[in-house]
Design a protein around this motif. Structure first.
Motif, PDB file in Angstrom:
ATOM      1  N   GLN A 266      -2.419  12.304  -3.466  1.00  0.00           N
ATOM      2  CA  GLN A 266      -2.461  11.183  -4.062  1.00  0.00           C
ATOM      3  C   GLN A 266      -1.462  10.455  -3.971  1.00  0.00           C
ATOM      4  O   GLN A 266      -1.187   9.216  -3.796  1.00  0.00           O
ATOM      5  N   GLN A 267      -0.189  10.976  -4.309  1.00  0.00           N
ATOM      6  CA  GLN A 267       1.080  10.234  -4.430  1.00  0.00           C
ATOM      7  C   GLN A 267       1.381   9.862  -3.282  1.00  0.00           C
ATOM      8  O   GLN A 267       2.162   8.942  -2.927  1.00  0.00           O
ATOM      9  N   ARG A 268       1.134  10.863  -1.911  1.00  0.00           N
ATOM     10  CA  ARG A 268       1.530  10.298  -0.650  1.00  0.00           C
ATOM     11  C   ARG A 268       0.898   9.093  -0.261  1.00  0.00           C
ATOM     12  O   ARG A 268       1.495   8.371   0.305  1.00  0.00           O
ATOM     13  N   VAL A 269      -0.555   8.760  -0.662  1.00  0.00           N
ATOM     14  CA  VAL A 269      -1.410   7.736  -0.324  1.00  0.00           C
ATOM     15  C   VAL A 269      -0.899   6.699  -1.186  1.00  0.00           C
ATOM     16  O   VAL A 269      -0.685   5.501  -0.518  1.00  0.00           O
ATOM     17  N   ILE A 270      -0.495   6.701  -2.298  1.00  0.00           N
ATOM     18  CA  ILE A 270      -0.059   5.587  -2.960  1.00  0.00           C
ATOM     19  C   ILE A 270       1.365   5.142  -2.462  1.00  0.00           C
ATOM     20  O   ILE A 270       1.602   3.970  -2.514  1.00  0.00           O
ATOM     21  N   ALA A 271       2.251   6.059  -2.257  1.00  0.00           N
ATOM     22  CA  ALA A 271       3.623   5.733  -1.560  1.00  0.00           C
ATOM     23  C   ALA A 271       3.304   4.772  -0.192  1.00  0.00           C
ATOM     24  O   ALA A 271       3.927   3.937   0.108  1.00  0.00           O
ATOM     25  N   LYS A 295      -4.342  -4.830  -6.216  1.00  0.00           N
ATOM     26  CA  LYS A 295      -5.459  -4.637  -7.107  1.00  0.00           C
ATOM     27  C   LYS A 295      -6.282  -3.223  -6.926  1.00  0.00           C
ATOM     28  O   LYS A 295      -6.397  -2.886  -7.980  1.00  0.00           O
ATOM     29  N   GLN A 296      -6.414  -3.031  -5.732  1.00  0.00           N
ATOM     30  CA  GLN A 296      -7.199  -1.852  -5.474  1.00  0.00           C
ATOM     31  C   GLN A 296      -6.406  -0.536  -5.959  1.00  0.00           C
ATOM     32  O   GLN A 296      -6.816   0.450  -6.550  1.00  0.00           O
ATOM     33  N   LEU A 297      -5.137  -0.856  -5.748  1.00  0.00           N
ATOM     34  CA  LEU A 297      -4.358   0.395  -5.950  1.00  0.00           C
ATOM     35  C   LEU A 297      -4.179   0.532  -7.651  1.00  0.00           C
ATOM     36  O   LEU A 297      -4.343   1.472  -8.150  1.00  0.00           O
ATOM     37  N   MET A 300      -7.074   2.331  -9.152  1.00  0.00           N
ATOM     38  CA  MET A 300      -7.180   3.858  -8.461  1.00  0.00           C
ATOM     39  C   MET A 300      -7.028   4.582  -9.858  1.00  0.00           C
ATOM     40  O   MET A 300      -6.073   4.576 -10.558  1.00  0.00           O
ATOM     41  N   GLU A 301      -7.926   5.534 -10.016  1.00  0.00           N
ATOM     42  CA  GLU A 301      -7.601   6.604 -11.054  1.00  0.00           C
ATOM     43  C   GLU A 301      -6.966   7.663 -10.744  1.00  0.00           C
ATOM     44  O   GLU A 301      -6.831   8.530  -9.894  1.00  0.00           O
ATOM     45  N   ARG A 302      -5.844   7.834 -11.605  1.00  0.00           N
ATOM     46  CA  ARG A 302      -4.609   8.534 -11.209  1.00  0.00           C
ATOM     47  C   ARG A 302      -4.691  10.138 -11.644  1.00  0.00           C
ATOM     48  O   ARG A 302      -5.449  10.171 -12.737  1.00  0.00           O
TER      49      ARG A 302
END
Length: 639
Positions: A266-271, A295-297, A300-302
């Motif tokens: 998930q961290q890779r996707v967020i980055a 807004k979509q980011l 996102m449920e972290r």
């Protein structure tokens, strides 16, 4: 089922349970695990209704029954073992009385068609069904069967409960609970006071138990043999695994690994999304698209990685003062309790730096020899000499029982600390995981693990070069094995915990047939040499019987010795003498505790001396109770 909803418990700045929820079904067999102080016993008390959470609630069916075995139970005095155990059938006896009343009423009434007579018949049928279900026809036989399974002899049944130590009284409470057959059975460290035969009997009983069982235990094999589900309490959360303890450890690591991988992905996707948003924000024609992606980011449920409980005692043994080369030597040492021979002309020599494990069946003399070495028991014959400058540190099975319940954690440490360490007491307590408001807690409210930690902290206030530990793993993580491996003095450990002993010692001494059998190497080398699979096999191995053999090759029991009038009188005198000594010591201890209960006591000049006297009297009381029990045992052996 039991439904625990959003249970929250916090003491000062210490969060114990952080809105946890779980369900216990009617036939669940649950092992409740976690580090000392994690909140296991607190959670069990909340489920039992002995304690209220600061928020949340526990709901269970109103008609259900619950039994809770905890560490602070006390028996009323003046009843025999069998009569006290039969109080488990109070409901049965009330039903029996009501059934008799209804029988008498039905014999005299003639209004067979009335509604009230129909109701009476229905009540009579229900009462009979309940009476049978609770074992009304067999309650005395059931009581004796369970007591026998927990280690009581037939001759114990008519003895007063007052005559038994706290551990044996706990067995009586456990027997009562098992006989009541509650829908939910909650057990906090039930194996602490049981020998291996009783543990195995209890395992079989609980495996076949028709209700739900929730158990806290340091005994991993016991958990494996009883439970099918493991609930871990860690850092205020609970983690539920549909597996026994042996599988739980691997499943926990698998869960954490999957969680770490999901978090990293998930961290890779967020980055990547953040880089795209930053590029689009720099272009006027893509600003709206960038804002939409942001807004979509944000929505996102972290994924969060659960923290692992890495809190631990910062345990460091004080540097051992240098002793002589020979630390201890025993020659022809014999220990008898009356006519009962426990150790017979044994020899033992310890050199400086030896690390020795005492293993063997219960009752073979392991704890007895440990107590003789630390001068808590006297030997009967032979000699035992300590070497030059030997200073002993001793951690007993019931070490925490010597703590004064009315004192706070801080007061306990201040009373035990030498003058030069008084200013460091808070720092030392912090190293033992007592911080902030914890130091103001009364000893009486501490969990078993917390009391054990406090007792160990008191022990480490003084340097020693011979450390004797009697069953130190009775609380799961009380003593750090790594710290013990760094200890530079001579070590004796009485234990049945193979995992704990492995690699810790370089000699293993097996107690068998009143003799010592010395083996070079740790517990694994010993088991391999003896061709045994585990420590239970050691404890279950029958002693060699040197009596004569019958024609079929089986050992023949020696003829019973008839006691003469004089011998019986001598035994009874020994029992009476020990009873008087116990009574006198209890009075002296009570007088000292009355003085110590005064808030101004610890500012007085006599505080240190009185506290020392109190500890000494407690030791003398323990010895006197043991002498009394052995005197009783000797008499029973002949009866």
């Amino acid at each position: 089922m039991i439904n625990a909803n959003n249970i929250f418990v916090k003491y000062g700045d210490r969060l114990l349970l952080d809105y946890v929820s779980f369900v216990i079904a009617e036939r669940d067999k649950v092992g409740l695990v976690g580090r000392n102080g994690a909140g296991k016993s607190t959670l069990l008390k909340i489920i039992a209704g002995h304690m209220s959470p600061h928020d949340g609630k526990v709901v269970r069916p109103s008609h259900s029954t619950l039994g809770f075995l905890h560490q602070e139970m006390t028996l009323p005095k003046g009843k025999t073992v069998i009569n006290e155990t039969l109080t488990a059938f109070d409901e049965v006896r009330q039903l029996e009385k009501r059934i008799a009343e209804m029988n008498e009423e039905m014999a005299t009434r003639t209004d067979y068609e009335s509604d009230s007579y129909t109701q009476l018949l229905e009540e009579f049928s229900e009462a009979n069904e309940r009476f049978q279900l609770l074992g009304g026809q067999t309650m005395e036989a059931d009581a004796e069967r369970v007591l026998t399974g927990l280690g009581f002899k037939p001759s114990d049944m008519e003895r007063l409960t007052d005559e038994f130590s706290g551990g044996w009284q706990m067995r009586i409470e456990l027997a009562k609970m098992l006989l009541q057959r509650p829908d939910y059975l909650l057990l906090d460290e039930p194996t602490n006071h049981l020998d291996i035969e009783s543990i195995i009997w209890l395992e079989r009983f609980l495996r076949d138990y028709q209700g739900a069982v929730i158990v806290i235990s340091h005994d991993k094999e016991f958990l494996n043999n009883v439970t099918t589900r493991t609930v871990e309490v860690e850092l205020g959360k609970v983690f539920d695994y549909k597996a026994p303890y042996k599988d739980f450890v691997a499943l926990r690591e698998e869960r954490r690994e999957k969680q770490r991988q999901a978090y990293e992905n998930q961290q890779r996707v967020i980055a990547e999304k953040e880089r795209t948003i930053n590029r689009f924000m720099a272009k006027a024609n893509k600003t709206k698209m960038a804002q939409s992606m942001q807004k979509q980011l944000d929505k996102m449920e972290r994924i969060e990685v659960d923290d692992a409980d890495t809190a631990a005692m910062h345990l460091r043994f004080p540097p051992a003062p240098r002793s002589g080369q020979v630390v201890m030597e025993a020659k022809d040492l014999t220990k008898k309790y009356g006519e009962l021979l426990v150790l017979n002309k044994v020899d033992l020599k310890l050199d400086r730096g030896d690390r020795v494990a005492f293993v063997g069946q219960n009752g073979q003399g392991k704890t007895t020899l440990a107590k003789i070495i630390v001068n808590n028991l006297t030997l009967t014959e032979g000699e035992l000499q300590l070497g030059h400058n030997v200073q002993i540190g001793y951690y007993a099975q019931n070490q925490s029982d010597s703590l004064h319940a009315k004192l706070t954690v801080l007061e306990t440490m201040e009373a035990a600390a030498p003058a030069e360490l008084r200013t460091q007491v808070r720092n030392i307590l912090g190293a033992f995981m007592f911080s902030g408001e914890d130091v103001e807690k009364k000893v009486s409210v501490l969990s078993g693990g917390e009391r054990a930690r406090l007792a160990l902290a008191c022990l480490l206030l003084h340097p020693f070069n011979l450390l004797v530990l009697d069953e130190p793993t009775n609380h799961l993580d009380i003593i750090s094995k790594e710290a013990l491996q760094d200890y530079d003095g001579t070590l004796i450990v009485v234990s049945h915990d193979r995992e704990f002993l492995a690699g810790l010692t370089n000699r293993t001494i097996e107690f068998r047939d009143r003799k010592l059998h010395d083996h070079i190497g740790d517990v694994n080398a010993f088991l391999k040499k003896r061709e045994l699979d585990n420590m239970r096999a050691v404890e279950m191995t029958p002693s060699t019987n040197k009596n004569t053999k019958t024609s079929n090759g089986k050992a023949e029991a020696p003829p019973k010795k008839e006691l003469s009038y004089e011998e019986r009188k001598r035994m009874q005198r020994a029992i009476n003498k020990a009873e008087k000594r116990v009574g006198k010591l209890e009075e002296e201890i009570e007088a000292l505790e009355t003085r110590m209960a005064d808030p101004e006591f610890y500012q007085s000049e006599e505080a240190a001396e009185v506290t020392k006297q109190h500890a000494q009297k407690q030791q003398e009381l323990e010895e006197a109770i043991e002498e009394w029990e052995m005197a009783q045992l000797e008499l029973m052996e002949y009866e």
